[in-house]
Design an enzyme around this catalytic site. Structure first.
Site, mmCIF file in Angstrom:
data_model
loop_
_atom_site.group_PDB
_atom_site.id
_atom_site.type_symbol
_atom_site.label_atom_id
_atom_site.label_comp_id
_atom_site.label_asym_id
_atom_site.label_seq_id
_atom_site.Cartn_x
_atom_site.Cartn_y
_atom_site.Cartn_z
ATOM 1 N N ASP A 14 9.925 21.803 64.508
ATOM 2 C CA ASP A 14 10.431 21.130 65.714
ATOM 3 C C ASP A 14 11.659 20.267 65.430
ATOM 4 O O ASP A 14 11.916 19.288 66.126
ATOM 5 C CB ASP A 14 9.344 20.256 66.355
ATOM 6 C CG ASP A 14 8.045 21.004 66.578
ATOM 7 O OD1 ASP A 14 8.101 22.078 67.191
ATOM 8 O OD2 ASP A 14 6.990 20.518 66.131
ATOM 9 N N LYS A 17 16.113 23.576 65.052
ATOM 10 C CA LYS A 17 16.809 24.670 64.359
ATOM 11 C C LYS A 17 17.569 25.550 65.340
ATOM 12 O O LYS A 17 18.607 26.110 65.013
ATOM 13 C CB LYS A 17 15.797 25.516 63.579
ATOM 14 C CG LYS A 17 15.086 24.762 62.456
ATOM 15 C CD LYS A 17 14.102 25.643 61.699
ATOM 16 C CE LYS A 17 12.890 26.037 62.492
ATOM 17 N NZ LYS A 17 12.015 24.889 62.849
ATOM 18 N N GLY A 41 8.431 28.172 67.830
ATOM 19 C CA GLY A 41 9.336 28.373 68.946
ATOM 20 C C GLY A 41 10.644 27.630 68.789
ATOM 21 O O GLY A 41 10.699 26.570 68.183
ATOM 22 N N HIS A 42 11.706 28.229 69.307
ATOM 23 C CA HIS A 42 13.000 27.568 69.394
ATOM 24 C C HIS A 42 13.334 27.406 70.868
ATOM 25 O O HIS A 42 13.248 28.371 71.634
ATOM 26 C CB HIS A 42 14.099 28.399 68.722
ATOM 27 C CG HIS A 42 13.910 28.568 67.253
ATOM 28 N ND1 HIS A 42 14.367 29.676 66.568
ATOM 29 C CD2 HIS A 42 13.324 27.782 66.342
ATOM 30 C CE1 HIS A 42 14.059 29.552 65.285
ATOM 31 N NE2 HIS A 42 13.432 28.408 65.131
ATOM 32 N N GLN A 230 8.867 27.298 61.815
ATOM 33 C CA GLN A 230 8.142 26.162 61.236
ATOM 34 C C GLN A 230 9.045 25.434 60.222
ATOM 35 O O GLN A 230 10.227 25.302 60.464
ATOM 36 C CB GLN A 230 6.819 26.615 60.617
ATOM 37 C CG GLN A 230 5.770 26.961 61.631
ATOM 38 C CD GLN A 230 5.528 28.456 61.707
ATOM 39 O OE1 GLN A 230 6.004 29.243 60.918
ATOM 40 N NE2 GLN A 230 4.759 28.854 62.676
ATOM 41 N N GLY A 421 23.146 15.362 71.538
ATOM 42 C CA GLY A 421 22.533 15.454 72.860
ATOM 43 C C GLY A 421 21.734 16.729 72.973
ATOM 44 O O GLY A 421 21.660 17.531 72.042
#
Length: 430
Positions: A14, A17, A41-42, A230, A421
């Site tokens: 998290d 990436k 997840g991305h 991960q 941001g």
């Protein structure tokens, strides 16, 4: 022959990436996923639309980059087809821009049920899995009885599936006898065979010998980016075992999960946040169980992409980061959420551990070591102000530059990407 850029998480996942991958995919020909499953997840925003990518490499969102799912991935076909349909609905040409390794292992319904049943049986020793069936699928892989994508097209598919369904059904009833009726309903050979035959037909256009495909691309000087899933401290070998995932999301897993060789690797970018976070159980030296930790969570919107679970939050841990550099051979860093941490008056970073009065800068995944470690902090001035408009390092306020420069000095590699941001464009590239 061109070299491969690799993007890896340095802590517990998290870290953001996806933003770095999205940037690198801007001129990449291929983006590859090497390990894990839909437990990762991305999240990337493109033209105001948020995409949560769990299996398909997020680099495909560039519109011209081919996404490759490598052999090290465990794949839930139902989830994958949902992602494909979502991309198609938003105008992406998935037919020509997605490849799936024929050697990737397939998640079946009994894997997900086993994941939940085993976690329940652990009671106080639970790991904090996502219940997606990842661990049991890797167990089958290493027990050498798993089903790979290529098996879905084999003449022996029905026979292999039948043997697995019966043995896994018996195992489920042993661990979860109260749910026998539900087990019989879900782990039903006819239904699974019918569903997975249909999945196989739908996925057939994408399946290929991904190893040969990747190496031919490199021989043609195509630019390849490998997306880590991960992160380092969730690695089955080098993470805080047993509170880890079931694969190697470090540089070794990138190689074995794709068929690339060590000599094919070029830049290895380690991604962190300007603070740290963790989902699930396990040790976490810099965790803040107070109002500061809560404020980091709310300012950083720290809720899991896959699970929605609130993340545990704390200050940045440079002892851990040094360990991640050693394990992965990092060549540069990406620091995200600089805008988030800059809202605090004072910002701390962990520069050493106090182990029963002994100060060390060396990390260990030994649980007794981690549970007994007290962070030694160095404090910096915060209040970075609005940095969303900064396009260069020089434009950042002095407090922010001092913070980043200290990270570089401590770790010994440069900070190349700086997240300012949430939007995909909110990033300084040095």
């Amino acid at each position: 022959m061109s070299k491969v850029d690799v993007v890896l998480g340095c802590f517990y996942g998290d870290e953001g990436k996806g933003k770095v991958i999205d940037y690198l995919a801007g001129d990449a020909d291929l983006a590859v996923r090497a390990t894990g499953g839909d437990n990762a997840g991305h999240t990337i925003k493109v033209d105001g639309v948020k995409y949560a990518m769990h299996l398909i490499p997020s680099g495909i969102l560039s519109g011209h980059t081919i996404g490759v799912i490598g052999n090290g991935v465990v794949m839930n076909p139902e989830v994958l087809l949902e992602e494909i349909d979502n991309l198609k609905a938003h105008g992406y040409d998935v037919e020509h821009y997605l490849k799936i390794s024929d050697k990737a292992h397939v998640i079946l319904p009994y894997h997900r049920m086993l994941d939940v049943a085993l976690e329940k049986a652990r009671k106080a020793s639970k790991i904090g899995t996502t219940g997606k069936g990842i661990g049991p699928t890797y167990c089958d892989k290493y027990e050498r009885c798993g089903l790979r994508v290529e098996d879905l097209y084999s003449e022996n598919f029905a026979q292999k599936l039948g043997e697995l369904v019966e043995s896994r059904k018996a195992l489920l009833k042993f661990y979860d006898p109260e749910n026998e009726a539900q087990i019989d309903e879900i782990v039903d050979f006819d239904k699974i065979y019918r569903d997975y035959t249909a999945y196989a037909e739908a996925l057939k256009p994408y399946v290929c010998d991904a190893l040969t495909y990747l190496h031919k691309a490199l021989e043609q000087d195509k630019k390849v980016v490998v997306e880590g899933a991960q992160a380092t401290l969730l690695d089955i070998d080098f993470g805080s075992y047993p509170f880890v995932t079931s694969s190697n999301p470090t540089i070794g897993g990138i190689i074995t999960g794709t068929g690339l060789s060590a000599m094919d690797i070029g830049n290895v970018y380690g991604v962190i946040k300007a603070y740290s976070s963790r989902v699930g159980e396990g040790p976490y030296v810099t965790e803040l169980l107070d109002a500061t930790g809560d404020r980091i969570r709310e300012l950083g919107h720290e809720y899991g992409t896959t699970t929605g679970r609130p993340r545990r939050c704390g200050w940045l841990d440079l002892v851990t980061l040094k360990y991640a550099k050693r394990v992965n051979g990092l060549t540069a860093l990406s620091v995200n959420h600089l805008d988030t941490i800059g809202k605090f008056d004072k910002v701390k970073v962990c520069v050493a551990y106090d182990i029963n009065g002994e100060i060390t800068e060396d990390f260990s995944t030994n649980l007794e070591f981690l549970n007994g470690a007290k962070p030694v902090y160095r404090e910096f001035d915060g209040n970075f102000g609005d940095i969303s408009g900064c396009k260069t390092f020089e434009e950042l306020p002095e407090n922010a530059k001092a913070y980043l420069s200290f990270i570089e000095e401590y770790i010994g590699i440069p900070v190349k990407f700086i997240g300012t941001g949430a939007e995909r464009e909110a990033m300084i590239v040095r």
